[in-house]
Design an enzyme around this catalytic site. Sequence first.
Site, PDB file in Angstrom:
ATOM      1  N   SER A 126       0.854  -1.194   0.000  1.00 38.88           N
ATOM      2  CA  SER A 126       0.000   0.000   0.000  1.00 38.88           C
ATOM      3  C   SER A 126       0.886   1.239   0.000  1.00 38.88           C
ATOM      4  CB  SER A 126      -0.877   0.020   1.252  1.00 38.88           C
ATOM      5  OG  SER A 126      -1.517   1.278   1.389  1.00 38.88           O
ATOM      6  N   TYR A 183      -0.858  -0.419  10.385  1.00 40.25           N
ATOM      7  CA  TYR A 183      -1.104  -1.025   9.058  1.00 40.25           C
ATOM      8  C   TYR A 183       0.008  -0.612   8.102  1.00 40.25           C
ATOM      9  CZ  TYR A 183      -3.403  -1.284   4.399  1.00 40.25           C
ATOM     10  OH  TYR A 183      -3.710  -1.511   3.072  1.00 40.25           O
TER      11      TYR A 183
HETATM   12  P1  NAP Z   1     -11.523  -6.023   0.574  1.00 42.29           P
HETATM   13  O1  NAP Z   1     -12.406  -5.573  -0.539  1.00 42.29           O
HETATM   14  O2  NAP Z   1     -11.925  -5.744   1.980  1.00 42.29           O
HETATM   15  O3  NAP Z   1     -11.296  -7.618   0.397  1.00 42.29           O
HETATM   16  C1  NAP Z   1     -10.503  -8.281   1.329  1.00 42.29           C
HETATM   17  C2  NAP Z   1     -10.335  -9.723   0.891  1.00 42.29           C
HETATM   18  O4  NAP Z   1      -9.452 -10.355   1.849  1.00 42.29           O
HETATM   19  C3  NAP Z   1     -11.619 -10.517   0.892  1.00 42.29           C
HETATM   20  O5  NAP Z   1     -11.591 -11.431  -0.186  1.00 42.29           O
HETATM   21  C4  NAP Z   1     -11.555 -11.278   2.228  1.00 42.29           C
HETATM   22  O6  NAP Z   1     -12.267 -12.509   2.206  1.00 42.29           O
HETATM   23  C5  NAP Z   1     -10.066 -11.541   2.322  1.00 42.29           C
HETATM   24  N1  NAP Z   1      -9.604 -11.813   3.684  1.00 42.29           N
HETATM   25  C6  NAP Z   1      -9.784 -11.078   4.809  1.00 42.29           C
HETATM   26  N2  NAP Z   1      -9.199 -11.675   5.857  1.00 42.29           N
HETATM   27  C7  NAP Z   1      -8.647 -12.827   5.394  1.00 42.29           C
HETATM   28  C8  NAP Z   1      -7.920 -13.892   5.985  1.00 42.29           C
HETATM   29  N3  NAP Z   1      -7.628 -13.901   7.307  1.00 42.29           N
HETATM   30  N4  NAP Z   1      -7.523 -14.928   5.200  1.00 42.29           N
HETATM   31  C9  NAP Z   1      -7.814 -14.950   3.869  1.00 42.29           C
HETATM   32  N5  NAP Z   1      -8.493 -13.965   3.259  1.00 42.29           N
HETATM   33  C10 NAP Z   1      -8.904 -12.914   4.006  1.00 42.29           C
HETATM   34  O7  NAP Z   1     -10.037  -5.430   0.415  1.00 42.29           O
HETATM   35  P2  NAP Z   1      -9.358  -4.610  -0.795  1.00 42.29           P
HETATM   36  O8  NAP Z   1      -9.646  -3.180  -0.610  1.00 42.29           O
HETATM   37  O9  NAP Z   1      -9.678  -5.261  -2.086  1.00 42.29           O
HETATM   38  O10 NAP Z   1      -7.818  -4.827  -0.434  1.00 42.29           O
HETATM   39  C11 NAP Z   1      -7.037  -5.860  -1.020  1.00 42.29           C
HETATM   40  C12 NAP Z   1      -5.576  -5.606  -0.686  1.00 42.29           C
HETATM   41  O11 NAP Z   1      -5.184  -4.337  -1.206  1.00 42.29           O
HETATM   42  C13 NAP Z   1      -5.267  -5.570   0.809  1.00 42.29           C
HETATM   43  O12 NAP Z   1      -4.010  -6.162   1.044  1.00 42.29           O
HETATM   44  C14 NAP Z   1      -5.209  -4.079   1.112  1.00 42.29           C
HETATM   45  O13 NAP Z   1      -4.415  -3.815   2.244  1.00 42.29           O
HETATM   46  C15 NAP Z   1      -4.593  -3.556  -0.159  1.00 42.29           C
HETATM   47  N6  NAP Z   1      -4.847  -2.137  -0.435  1.00 42.29           N
HETATM   48  C16 NAP Z   1      -6.123  -1.672  -0.557  1.00 42.29           C
HETATM   49  C17 NAP Z   1      -6.333  -0.327  -0.822  1.00 42.29           C
HETATM   50  C18 NAP Z   1      -7.705   0.271  -0.956  1.00 42.29           C
HETATM   51  O14 NAP Z   1      -7.826   1.521  -0.948  1.00 42.29           O
HETATM   52  N7  NAP Z   1      -8.766  -0.537  -1.102  1.00 42.29           N
HETATM   53  C19 NAP Z   1      -5.233   0.530  -0.965  1.00 42.29           C
HETATM   54  C20 NAP Z   1      -3.938   0.018  -0.847  1.00 42.29           C
HETATM   55  C21 NAP Z   1      -3.757  -1.327  -0.580  1.00 42.29           C
HETATM   56  P3  NAP Z   1     -13.801 -12.609   2.799  1.00 42.29           P
HETATM   57  O15 NAP Z   1     -14.653 -11.749   1.920  1.00 42.29           O
HETATM   58  O16 NAP Z   1     -14.127 -14.050   2.698  1.00 42.29           O
HETATM   59  O17 NAP Z   1     -13.727 -12.080   4.192  1.00 42.29           O
END
Ligand code: NAP
Length: 252
Positions: free
Chosen positions: A147, A161
Amino acid sequence: MIDAPSRPVTIVTGGSRGIGAAISLELAREGHDVVLNFASDEAAAVELAGRIEALGGRCLPVRADVTDEEQVEELFARAATLGPVTGLVNNAGATSFIGDLADTPVAVIRRVIELNLVGTVLCCRLAARTMSRSRGGRGGAIVNITSLAAATGSPHTYVHYAAAKAGVETLTRGLAVELGPEGVRVNAVSPGIVRTTIHADAGDAGRVDRAVPGIPLRRAGLPEDIAPTVAHALSERASYMSGAVITVSGGL
Ligand code: NAP
């Protein structure tokens, strides 16, 4: 570099929703068979698996908590039923809480570091054991989702984080050196702010819209903006790229 069959088998952790879902669809379009890991939302994973199979690839949804060593081993064992695993995207992550460190509950801090850092370390460890040529593997590629928070430190938002994601970037650089001779490339993709439910889940649904005026390209990212860079880093077109952290942030 990778000695893979025509459709490489790639694991995407947290592949059921958000950025992980877009990555899984993009990889299927690029010819991967996808092992779609999720933690709890089985309905979302099964629905997405159907869409991936409609694109012509195989998709295996696997429930596993990436912070649990035994469940990670089971994830890799189930993945191997599709063929030799040559790809891993460590995408599972959460922010969980937004605020100053002094106000953040210790249980939240531990959970966030476990998921974003320890979960990625455990999956990288299994990938190293599975893909390394000296251990009988075929080589491969790993992409860790970090991130922009790792670069900014995210003060007043989630410094723990940010620290976990900085750890993921250091892991990426070190493991790239460790696994290069084993035929395994390791890179990271660092998104800026992306429209997913991660922000509402952390208690601040308005965060993305408030951030837009400060983003040089004047819009938040979409999961589909991140996925092609991940697919590129996994592909043979990136066969000389390892140890890189690639920012996809709208100019931030
Ligand atoms: P999201 O929409 O909240 O999706 C999270 C995913 O992670 C879901 O598929 C969830 O599965 C899974 N998950 C949660 N806990 C888990 C565990 N203990 N074991 C296995 N799977 C797990 O998140 P996102 O925004 O797409 O983020 C994805 C990645 O990008 C993350 O690493 C986040 O830190 C990074 N990121 C996001 C942003 C942003 O602005 N969105 C920015 C920078 C980086 P379930 O649905 O089954 O719970």
